[in-house]
Design a protein around this motif. Sequence first.
Motif, PDB file in Angstrom:
ATOM      1  N   LEU A 370       0.850  -1.148  -0.127  1.00 62.59           N
ATOM      2  CA  LEU A 370      -0.051  -0.034  -0.129  1.00 62.59           C
ATOM      3  C   LEU A 370       0.680   1.210   0.041  1.00 62.59           C
ATOM      4  N   GLY A 371       2.299   1.110   0.348  1.00 63.62           N
ATOM      5  CA  GLY A 371       3.003   2.525   0.275  1.00 63.62           C
ATOM      6  C   GLY A 371       3.337   3.023   1.499  1.00 63.62           C
ATOM      7  N   LEU A 372       3.727   2.602   2.608  1.00 62.80           N
ATOM      8  CA  LEU A 372       4.502   3.355   3.773  1.00 62.80           C
ATOM      9  C   LEU A 372       5.817   3.025   3.805  1.00 62.80           C
ATOM     10  N   MET A 373       6.557   3.904   4.215  1.00 66.53           N
ATOM     11  CA  MET A 373       8.047   3.709   4.360  1.00 66.53           C
ATOM     12  C   MET A 373       8.127   3.475   6.171  1.00 66.53           C
ATOM     13  N   VAL A 374       8.897   2.430   6.311  1.00 63.96           N
ATOM     14  CA  VAL A 374       9.145   1.901   7.742  1.00 63.96           C
ATOM     15  C   VAL A 374      10.441   2.191   8.372  1.00 63.96           C
ATOM     16  N   LEU A 375      10.331   2.321   9.616  1.00 66.49           N
ATOM     17  CA  LEU A 375      11.385   2.193  10.408  1.00 66.49           C
ATOM     18  C   LEU A 375      11.216   1.128  11.388  1.00 66.49           C
ATOM     19  N   ASP A 376      12.019  -0.028  11.287  1.00 64.31           N
ATOM     20  CA  ASP A 376      11.948  -1.243  11.755  1.00 64.31           C
ATOM     21  C   ASP A 376      12.819  -1.177  12.982  1.00 64.31           C
ATOM     22  N   GLU A 377      12.358  -1.699  14.324  1.00 61.94           N
ATOM     23  CA  GLU A 377      13.286  -1.414  15.522  1.00 61.94           C
ATOM     24  C   GLU A 377      13.462  -2.540  16.418  1.00 61.94           C
ATOM     25  N   LEU A 378      14.679  -2.713  16.812  1.00 58.97           N
ATOM     26  CA  LEU A 378      14.926  -3.577  17.696  1.00 58.97           C
ATOM     27  C   LEU A 378      14.514  -3.211  18.992  1.00 58.97           C
ATOM     28  N   GLY A 379      13.952  -4.189  19.819  1.00 59.23           N
ATOM     29  CA  GLY A 379      13.712  -3.629  21.146  1.00 59.23           C
ATOM     30  C   GLY A 379      14.617  -3.045  22.045  1.00 59.23           C
ATOM     31  N   GLY A 380      14.044  -2.276  23.087  1.00 52.25           N
ATOM     32  CA  GLY A 380      14.780  -1.507  23.786  1.00 52.25           C
ATOM     33  C   GLY A 380      14.171  -0.167  24.462  1.00 52.25           C
ATOM     34  N   TRP A 381      13.918  -0.064  25.295  1.00 54.26           N
ATOM     35  CA  TRP A 381      13.289   1.033  25.906  1.00 54.26           C
ATOM     36  C   TRP A 381      14.121   1.686  27.258  1.00 54.26           C
ATOM     37  N   HIS A 382      14.997   2.581  27.205  1.00 54.17           N
ATOM     38  CA  HIS A 382      15.874   2.968  28.085  1.00 54.17           C
ATOM     39  C   HIS A 382      16.725   1.941  28.720  1.00 54.17           C
ATOM     40  N   LYS A 383      16.413   0.788  28.307  1.00 59.37           N
ATOM     41  CA  LYS A 383      17.540  -0.212  28.549  1.00 59.37           C
ATOM     42  C   LYS A 383      17.609  -1.094  27.537  1.00 59.37           C
ATOM     43  N   ALA A 384      18.783  -1.590  27.401  1.00 55.40           N
ATOM     44  CA  ALA A 384      19.080  -2.499  25.956  1.00 55.40           C
ATOM     45  C   ALA A 384      19.332  -3.980  26.245  1.00 55.40           C
ATOM     46  N   TYR A 385      19.317  -4.778  25.310  1.00 57.96           N
ATOM     47  CA  TYR A 385      19.673  -6.369  25.384  1.00 57.96           C
ATOM     48  C   TYR A 385      21.040  -6.213  25.772  1.00 57.96           C
ATOM     49  N   ASP A 411      16.217   0.765  13.572  1.00 58.33           N
ATOM     50  CA  ASP A 411      16.535   1.252  14.809  1.00 58.33           C
ATOM     51  C   ASP A 411      16.957   0.417  15.757  1.00 58.33           C
ATOM     52  N   ASN A 412      18.188   0.894  16.436  1.00 60.17           N
ATOM     53  CA  ASN A 412      18.673   0.220  17.411  1.00 60.17           C
ATOM     54  C   ASN A 412      18.276   0.769  18.650  1.00 60.17           C
ATOM     55  N   GLY A 413      17.109  -0.016  19.179  1.00 58.53           N
ATOM     56  CA  GLY A 413      16.842   0.263  20.384  1.00 58.53           C
ATOM     57  C   GLY A 413      15.911   1.796  20.395  1.00 58.53           C
ATOM     58  N   ASN A 414      15.830   2.309  21.673  1.00 56.22           N
ATOM     59  CA  ASN A 414      14.905   3.480  21.731  1.00 56.22           C
ATOM     60  C   ASN A 414      15.435   4.076  23.016  1.00 56.22           C
ATOM     61  N   GLU A 415      15.441   5.672  22.844  1.00 59.17           N
ATOM     62  CA  GLU A 415      15.575   6.229  24.259  1.00 59.17           C
ATOM     63  C   GLU A 415      16.594   5.765  25.085  1.00 59.17           C
ATOM     64  N   GLY A 416      17.869   5.680  24.803  1.00 58.17           N
ATOM     65  CA  GLY A 416      18.944   5.096  25.606  1.00 58.17           C
ATOM     66  C   GLY A 416      18.947   3.272  25.689  1.00 58.17           C
ATOM     67  N   GLY A 417      18.116   2.746  24.841  1.00 60.22           N
ATOM     68  CA  GLY A 417      17.962   1.399  25.131  1.00 60.22           C
ATOM     69  C   GLY A 417      18.781   0.931  23.815  1.00 60.22           C
ATOM     70  N   HIS A 418      20.231   1.466  23.725  1.00 56.08           N
ATOM     71  CA  HIS A 418      20.921   1.140  22.619  1.00 56.08           C
ATOM     72  C   HIS A 418      21.995   0.381  23.122  1.00 56.08           C
ATOM     73  N   ASN A 419      22.579  -0.815  22.609  1.00 56.13           N
ATOM     74  CA  ASN A 419      23.777  -1.580  22.768  1.00 56.13           C
ATOM     75  C   ASN A 419      24.465  -1.359  21.740  1.00 56.13           C
ATOM     76  N   PHE A 420      25.507  -0.619  21.843  1.00 56.78           N
ATOM     77  CA  PHE A 420      26.565  -0.103  20.664  1.00 56.78           C
ATOM     78  C   PHE A 420      27.215  -1.245  20.089  1.00 56.78           C
ATOM     79  N   GLU A 421      27.316  -2.150  20.865  1.00 59.83           N
ATOM     80  CA  GLU A 421      28.042  -3.523  20.277  1.00 59.83           C
ATOM     81  C   GLU A 421      27.120  -4.301  19.361  1.00 59.83           C
ATOM     82  N   LEU A 422      25.923  -3.937  19.286  1.00 55.19           N
ATOM     83  CA  LEU A 422      24.961  -4.541  18.317  1.00 55.19           C
ATOM     84  C   LEU A 422      25.040  -3.644  17.043  1.00 55.19           C
ATOM     85  N   ASP A 423      25.592  -2.569  16.773  1.00 54.16           N
ATOM     86  CA  ASP A 423      25.385  -1.804  15.460  1.00 54.16           C
ATOM     87  C   ASP A 423      26.108  -2.499  14.268  1.00 54.16           C
TER      88      ASP A 423
END
Length: 932
Positions: A370-385, A411-423
């Motif tokens: 149908l036509g929508l651009m998507v930002l697909d996100e790995l889970g993580g809300w203030h804390k990361a895996y 997206d790698n996580g959200n609002e601080g829930g980013h594990n830089f080692e996963l980038d």
Amino acid sequence: MIMKSNIKRNLLKGLVGGLSLAACSISFAQQTAIQYLSGTGSDKTVNWQFFCTAGRNSGKWTTIPVPSNWEVQGFGKYNYGLDKDSVRGKEQGLYKYNFMVPANWQGKTINIVFEGSMTDTEVKINGRSAGETHQGSFYSFLYDITKLLKYGKKNLLEVTVSKHSANESVNGAERRGDYWIFGGIFRPVFLQALPVEHMAHVAVDGKATGAFTAKVKLAALAQANEVTAQLYTMDGQKAGNAFSTKIKSGDSIATLQTTLASPLLWTPEFPNRYRVEFTLLANGKPVHTIQEKFGFRTVEVRERDGIYLNGVKIKFKGVNRHSFWPTTARAMNETRSIEDVLMIKDMNMNAVRMSHYPPDAHFLNACDSLGLMVLDELGGWHKAYDTQVGTKLVHEMIAHDCNHPSIIVWDNGNEGGHNFELDHWFDELDIQQRPLIHPWQVFRQFDTQHYINYDYGNETHLHGHKITFPTEFLHGLYDGGLGAALEDYWELMWHHPLSAGGFLWVFADEGVVRKDKNDSIDTDGNHAPDGIVGPYHEKEGSYYAIKEIWAPVHFEKKDITPAFTGQLRVENRYHFTNLNQCKFTFKLTSLDGLNSDAIGTVTVPDIKPGTTGAITCNLPANWQQYSVLYVTAYDVNQHEIYTWSWPIKLPVDVARIFVQTEGKTEVTVAEKDSLIVATAGDVSLTFHTKTGLLQTVQNGNGIIPLSNGPVLCEGETGFVKWNTRKEGNAQVIAAEFQKKSLCQLLEWTVYPSGWVKMQVKYFPKEYETSLVGINFSFPESMVKSVQWMGAGPYRVWKNRMKGGTLNVWNKDYNNTSTGEGTLIYPEFKGYYSNFYWMKLNTTGQLLTVVCNNEDIFLRLFTPKFSVTPFNTAPVFPTGDLSFMHGISPIGTKSQKPEKMGPMGQKHMFYDYGKDPMYAKDITLFFDFSGKE
């Protein structure tokens, strides 16, 4: 990495051209079979045996539909992610299901696939473990259970799901967020049967140039020695020639390449897709065949510039979306996904962010088709895996989702829930090399800070050098944010070269039906009622404001005067569509009923994306006899973009027709005690001689309870006394004021017909002021409904003026508090713009008020606000009914309105030393005759 297959049998046709739940590689050749163990979605479930270890209905074996979340099925304990750990439900769900495996599956590779299970999931087949416990709720995972099955016989599946993970990083990333948290197998479960030698996974990349690359993961090669492929259009026509590559035993990856000349490209405006079919061959004999849908398109980030799609710079008009429905929680279905995408697109959005986890595959399929651009996100809300779990989940997410052309950004996580080692995994695993962001952070080429104030400074936001891309802005608590202030933000974003647009928070109120609270809707107080639409997708006022503000057709401001030629200047804010590919129509309407509607065509010249031109309404010669001009734009799919309205007749023209002043009754004025009494037949009005306020209104049918006015919204009138005079057959009661007072003129003119004119000229109290206008008292308890002419049907705020249409509207009384309790939209109480007239229907007599001035707001009572509204309970005048030149703005959950742009500022008015020529003027006519 995991393999996906074509697991949808009941395809919705027409809208999406055959969506499936499959994502990254679709296996369905004659050597492959799919057997569902669960249902296919929340609308088609299968009952499994179930035992809940704690909470409601625990401690006994019963049944539960799968897929589902057990809380909404009456088990366990409800929790919001912000709840303290000590009150969280940490129950487990034990599942059992007996199933048969066909005897002819023996000799094949059999996988069991879970599309999503909350949270830790342990799987046994016939009493034996299928593999290590899976941790992470929103990710598709599988086990090879070939050696655990009894072929041609009954098998027992046992699943233990722990709502609370044994891994604290999983709880931190997924279960301590600002959203509802649930337990259970909430996405489908199925078996795959594949040939021993097979293609386990396919990742494809189709560039805008026509270059096509695929990487095919191979499994258990023995005899197979070639992989071939063929591109097809979506209607099954071959596109280009077949292409292939040779392989040998021990190979794990096969790479195939070709180029298609002049492919149709995927964009959100033209979501063109293709299909590719891969065949694994052994000495020319087919062993395994899989198919995949994809789109040719190129995503490019240009540093200090922007995001480009197919070489075109993009502005994202997006919204955040949870996978959620009040009665089924996170368990969704294909129909719901399509409805969500269509509703998002109906608001003229072109993008959606997955918050805060990967969605169902059928939602991505809907975005693709149908036509929508998507930002697909790995889970993580203030804390990361942690890195170990996170690595596995990144692999699962990219394997599951990588081929969707709608996905533009990871997206790698959200609002601080980013594990830089996963980038690095995003960079290494994605064949398409899509950009990666850390929502809320300044990371790589992007500044994605959340809830920035308008025109943020200090070398950040639009004052910096990064691409500005707020992945959350205008936090829409209750009726605040979202549509409010969006026009200010969007005009700044649209015109600033470093802005890539942004994403509103959030699509829908996340209200769950509580089985333990008589099926009432719970939004956890003010945590979850943040949507543009309600829990059941009830449209709020911001829906229509967004629809107009984000319309890709942008009209230059225009007043319709007798010199109007039918031309309207428009800016094309599409990225890929010429406006002459769209359709425009006009309609002329007489809101007084004197003329039948006139409908006609609009001439649209070549107006390319990003340019401005004039469209021409081919108006009839008598167009000035009508009240309003409507212009409707339709997109290339004939879907309505928006309908705009322009007044032809102004309030003074309508009032001239509406108001009847003549009559045979004599009008008299007398002073009695502390009152001025004016009478016209059985109509009687009294005015207080000390305060200058209307006291009572009555006629032969009784009292019309309008009183205590006009009172200035801010400041005192400076009333001194009344003077009276006769004008023709009418009597004028005129106020005298102190020198240099706020009020310059107040006159009541009583006509023999029972109509009364009130004219007020006044000044606002201060140079900067919140409210500008006059108020009256009227008992809200008597009100049944209102009919009015003006912009509607939704109320407005100072910083949310868009989304209304000039018309005659009818609305029954309601006391809706936006986003809370029982929702009835449009809300009754609040401010309404472009007021012409109203008829207030009551348990007593009808009150009719007609306005003679442009740009007046009608205020109907004071809305009911939450007890914890943050910035979403704007100031309202005293009294009940107001007629205003200036109203209040509304804020968001995190921002005061004055921080959200020029429209959120106070009104500014310079009175030039109370020079009367600069006074504000309101002239109203009241019908006190009691006649319908």
